[in-house]
Design a protein around this motif. Structure first.
Motif, PDB file in Angstrom:
ATOM      1  N   TYR A 143       0.888  -1.099  -0.014  1.00  0.00           N
ATOM      2  CA  TYR A 143      -0.046  -0.001   0.031  1.00  0.00           C
ATOM      3  C   TYR A 143       0.846   1.116  -0.121  1.00  0.00           C
ATOM      4  O   TYR A 143       0.755   2.201  -0.486  1.00  0.00           O
ATOM      5  N   ALA A 144       2.005   1.171   0.588  1.00  0.00           N
ATOM      6  CA  ALA A 144       2.834   2.323   0.665  1.00  0.00           C
ATOM      7  C   ALA A 144       3.598   2.521  -0.536  1.00  0.00           C
ATOM      8  O   ALA A 144       3.767   3.784  -0.821  1.00  0.00           O
ATOM      9  N   LEU A 145       3.798   1.496  -1.220  1.00  0.00           N
ATOM     10  CA  LEU A 145       4.585   1.566  -2.446  1.00  0.00           C
ATOM     11  C   LEU A 145       3.261   2.134  -3.389  1.00  0.00           C
ATOM     12  O   LEU A 145       3.809   3.124  -4.426  1.00  0.00           O
ATOM     13  N   ALA A 146       2.268   1.901  -3.379  1.00  0.00           N
ATOM     14  CA  ALA A 146       1.206   2.315  -4.245  1.00  0.00           C
ATOM     15  C   ALA A 146       1.205   3.891  -4.079  1.00  0.00           C
ATOM     16  O   ALA A 146       0.620   4.717  -4.910  1.00  0.00           O
ATOM     17  N   ALA A 164       8.789   2.060   2.994  1.00  0.00           N
ATOM     18  CA  ALA A 164       7.735   1.013   2.911  1.00  0.00           C
ATOM     19  C   ALA A 164       7.901  -0.273   3.507  1.00  0.00           C
ATOM     20  O   ALA A 164       6.954  -0.534   4.349  1.00  0.00           O
ATOM     21  N   ALA A 165       9.175  -0.640   3.523  1.00  0.00           N
ATOM     22  CA  ALA A 165       9.699  -1.873   4.209  1.00  0.00           C
ATOM     23  C   ALA A 165       9.611  -1.479   5.590  1.00  0.00           C
ATOM     24  O   ALA A 165       9.316  -2.263   6.430  1.00  0.00           O
ATOM     25  N   GLY A 166      10.045  -0.302   6.098  1.00  0.00           N
ATOM     26  CA  GLY A 166       9.835   0.029   7.425  1.00  0.00           C
ATOM     27  C   GLY A 166       8.636  -0.100   7.989  1.00  0.00           C
ATOM     28  O   GLY A 166       8.170  -0.550   9.291  1.00  0.00           O
ATOM     29  N   ILE A 189       0.444   6.781   5.728  1.00  0.00           N
ATOM     30  CA  ILE A 189       0.789   6.720   4.290  1.00  0.00           C
ATOM     31  C   ILE A 189      -0.388   7.396   3.348  1.00  0.00           C
ATOM     32  O   ILE A 189      -0.007   8.268   2.531  1.00  0.00           O
ATOM     33  N   SER A 190      -1.444   7.485   4.003  1.00  0.00           N
ATOM     34  CA  SER A 190      -2.530   8.380   3.061  1.00  0.00           C
ATOM     35  C   SER A 190      -2.541   9.592   3.321  1.00  0.00           C
ATOM     36  O   SER A 190      -3.729  10.316   2.939  1.00  0.00           O
ATOM     37  N   HIS A 191      -1.698  10.035   4.084  1.00  0.00           N
ATOM     38  CA  HIS A 191      -1.644  11.764   4.829  1.00  0.00           C
ATOM     39  C   HIS A 191      -3.018  12.173   5.182  1.00  0.00           C
ATOM     40  O   HIS A 191      -3.334  13.123   4.814  1.00  0.00           O
ATOM     41  N   GLY A 192      -3.419  11.263   6.020  1.00  0.00           N
ATOM     42  CA  GLY A 192      -4.843  11.512   6.680  1.00  0.00           C
ATOM     43  C   GLY A 192      -5.958  11.412   5.968  1.00  0.00           C
ATOM     44  O   GLY A 192      -7.014  11.949   6.290  1.00  0.00           O
TER      45      GLY A 192
END
Length: 674
Positions: free
Chosen positions: A54-57, A65-67, A121-124
């Motif tokens: 999801y983070a990579l997306a 993202a791996a973190g 990740i979605s910035h809120g």
């Protein structure tokens, strides 16, 4: 307090008014907790893999993202710490180091941290906050306050502290950056509603479990007590006797009295069954006043009673027996009629029987066999007292006509087994009793019943030799013979395109670790999978040497062999214990089934309620219910009305020779392959 063995909580104690609306927590059994913990950890594992994707997306760097996934992996490892330790050590028996509450808190915290990562990740992004609401009922599956509180505390931290000082991480809306507390309050209300819904479902689940526990206790009491007199019944008597016989202390003795009323039939026939019941209640009260504290007086049925006297010799038991007869000396008044009732009493004891005759089998102790032996000896002594009109009689082997015949039968059976295995003389044969599905009439299982074509006494049914063999070392070779012969027959039927499962009875004595290898070897020799076999164990087997038997049954069930509890309803097994036994089927005892069509309407209705309650509880535990001994159309209709799934008995079919089974099965089950 929670019953760890059954997972059935005690009834609610008095609590603060708020406590009526809030769940108590910690109400799950260990089995249920582990099942739910595995499921929650599986959900957390999905997030460990999915959140980095999801983070990579969202175009985050690969390392960042791996973190996110690594953080969740830490929580997953903490939640599965003991499982990982056992896996790395290749030893599933290692004891747990971390308590359940700590592992559940790690899993719960991992899930809400995953929610926080998704929001970050979605910035809120507003829709990302919905993930928190989804995780609340998942965490509530633990039905424990520790993980639930940890999860709620993290959400409050995420939206209260982080949302206030770093609103751009939690909220996407620009106005939220200017008024973070307003947005935090809105989210708190929505999150609180989600928590309230989860708490409500949690509380309802606990209340349902408490009601089920109360019902189980009531059923347990009815299973172990006589409805008419309130005395313990045969099952409770056997349980008490087993507890006494399990004591191996030197010099410890236990006596058994068998009591049968004289002239009771005359009262019953003259004044009617209602007066007979009244008389039995008065007799039970008088006999109860004659026994000592610690003695167990039970009604076995009809006008027959029995007493277990812990720590008593046969001589001590005679004193109690004389006191019991004296208690019946005065007239009893039934329907304004004075009734004179006497009793014939038989006596035996553990040491008395051992002094008169050494054990038949010097092998490992068989407590179930000792129970049967003592009850039979007391019964023989009671009939001697009744026949000779002596009132009281102590067991004498010379009066036991069955003893010499039993010894002869066992010796001949041993020879017959040896001859059958050598192929010299096949005296032992199997017949098969179809088990009929009540919904449609199909037959998918047959029960293997051994017959002995005795060279002198002719064709002998199982009752003539199997119970005696089950008490001795012959139990193992006889059961092994039946297993191999029955499974070979199943393989032959499959060659004829007829797929059936065969059910084999297993004596308590056989349920040792080596028996698992015996079963698997028999399946391999026949070239069959484990689904072709069902094993039947009695209620007494389920509680005899409980740890060893449970281990054997678990290993057999893991191998794919189906397990049934046979003759259920009159033995020792606890209804609540069924949750932890690896069984998938109950077979109701014929005595219990026959009560559904008895002559006494009151007893018939009581038996119907009992059977329906057992069926409902069994279905709630995902167990099938088989009615045994269905011999008439009336009984067949009664077991259908009671909700049973399957039935067997002479109404459907007598035991059939192997060559007659295919025609019967195909006639009853048109869909069975030809």
């Amino acid at each position: 307090m929670n019953d760890v063995a059954t997972g059935v909580p005690d009834p609610d104690p008095p609590r603060h008014p708020w406590g009526r609306w809030l769940p108590r927590g910690h109400a799950l059994s260990p089995t249920d907790w582990h099942r739910r913990h595995r499921w929650v950890c599986t959900v957390l594992l999905v997030h460990v893999l999915a959140v980095p994707v999801y983070a990579l997306a969202w175009r985050l760097p690969l390392l960042e993202a791996a973190g996110f996934g690594a953080v969740l992996a830490v929580f997953l490892c903490a939640a599965q710490f003991d499982e990982l330790r056992r896996y790395l050590a290749d030893d599933p028996t290692l004891p747990a180091w971390s308590p359940e509450w700590m592992r559940s808190c790690a899993a719960a915290l991992g899930l809400v941290v995953a929610s926080g990562e998704i929001v970050q990740i979605s910035h809120g992004w507003t829709e990302a906050h919905f993930h928190f609401f989804v995780m609340v009922p998942v965490v509530a599956l633990y039905e424990a306050w520790a993980p639930f509180t940890v999860a709620v505390a993290y959400v409050l931290f995420q939206h209260g502290i982080v949302g206030t000082f770093f609103p751009q991480v939690v909220f996407l809306d620009g106005s939220a950056h200017r008024h973070p507390w307003w947005f935090a309050t809105v989210h708190a209300v929505m999150f609180g509603a989600a928590c309230a819904g989860s708490l409500t479902m949690w509380r309802l689940a606990e209340a349902s479990r408490i009601r089920q526990g109360q019902l189980l206790e009531q059923m347990q009491h009815r299973t172990l007590h006589d409805l008419l007199t309130g005395l313990p019944n045969r099952a409770a008597l056997r349980a008490s006797l087993e507890a006494e016989l399990a004591t191996d202390g030197e010099g410890v003795d236990v006596a058994v009295l068998m009591v049968d009323l004289d002239r009771f039939k005359e009262v019953n026939d003259t004044l009617g069954h209602a007066c007979g019941d009244d008389l039995l209640q008065q007799v039970a009260a008088r006999l109860g006043s004659a026994v000592r504290d610690g003695d167990v007086l039970a009604r076995l049925g009809g006008d027959e009673f029995a007493v277990v006297l812990p720590g008593s010799s046969a001589r001590d038991a005679r004193v109690v027996a004389e006191r019991m007869r004296q208690s019946l000396a005065g007239n009893l008044v039934v329907a304004e009629v004075a009734v004179d009732v006497d009793a014939s009493i038989g006596i035996t004891s553990r040491r008395h029987a051992a002094d008169l005759r050494p054990p038949l089998d010097p092998g490992p102790r068989d407590v179930a066999g000792e129970i049967e032996l003592l009850l039979r000896q007391a019964d023989i002594a009671m009939y001697s007292a009744k026949t000779r009109r002596t009132g009281i009689s102590t067991y004498d082997p010379g009066e036991d006509e069955h003893s010499s015949q039993r010894l002869s039968t066992l010796a001949e059976l041993r020879a017959a087994l040896g001859a059958t295995q050598d192929g010299a003389d096949d005296q032992l044969h199997l017949h098969y009793l179809p088990v009929v599905e009540l919904a449609g009439g199909a037959v998918r299982t047959v029960e293997a019943l051994v017959r002995w074509r005795h060279p002198v006494r002719g064709l002998l049914p199982p009752a003539a030799f199997v119970p005696a063999a089950a008490e001795t070392a012959l139990a193992d070779p006889l059961t092994t013979f039946v297993l191999h012969r029955a499974l070979r027959q199943v393989a032959r039927w499959r060659e004829e395109d007829l797929t059936l499962q065969v059910s084999v009875n297993v004596p308590t004595r056989c349920l040792r670790p080596a028996f698992v290898t015996t079963v698997l070897d028999a399946l391999a020799a026949a070239g069959l999978g484990s689904q072709a076999l069902r094993l039947e164990v009695t209620e007494g087997s389920a509680l005899h040497d409980e740890r060893t038997v449970a281990e054997v049954l678990v290993r057999l069930r893991q191998a794919g062999v189906s397990i049934s509890v046979d003759d259920f309803g009159t033995g020792l097994a606890s209804l609540s214990a069924l949750r932890t036994l690896p069984v998938d089927e109950l077979k109701l005892d014929p005595e219990l089934v026959h009560g559904l069509a008895g002559d006494d309407p009151l007893a018939r209705n009581a038996d119907a309620v009992l059977v329906r309650s057992i069926v409902d509880i069994a279905h709630g535990l995902s167990l099938r219910v088989v009615a045994e001994g269905v011999e008439t159309p009336g009984l067949a209709a009664a077991v259908v009305a009671a909700g049973c799934d399957l039935a067997q008995g002479f109404h459907h079919s007598h035991p059939l020779p192997a060559e007659a089974v295919p025609a019967f099965v195909r006639a009853a089950s048109p869909a069975v392959p030809r």
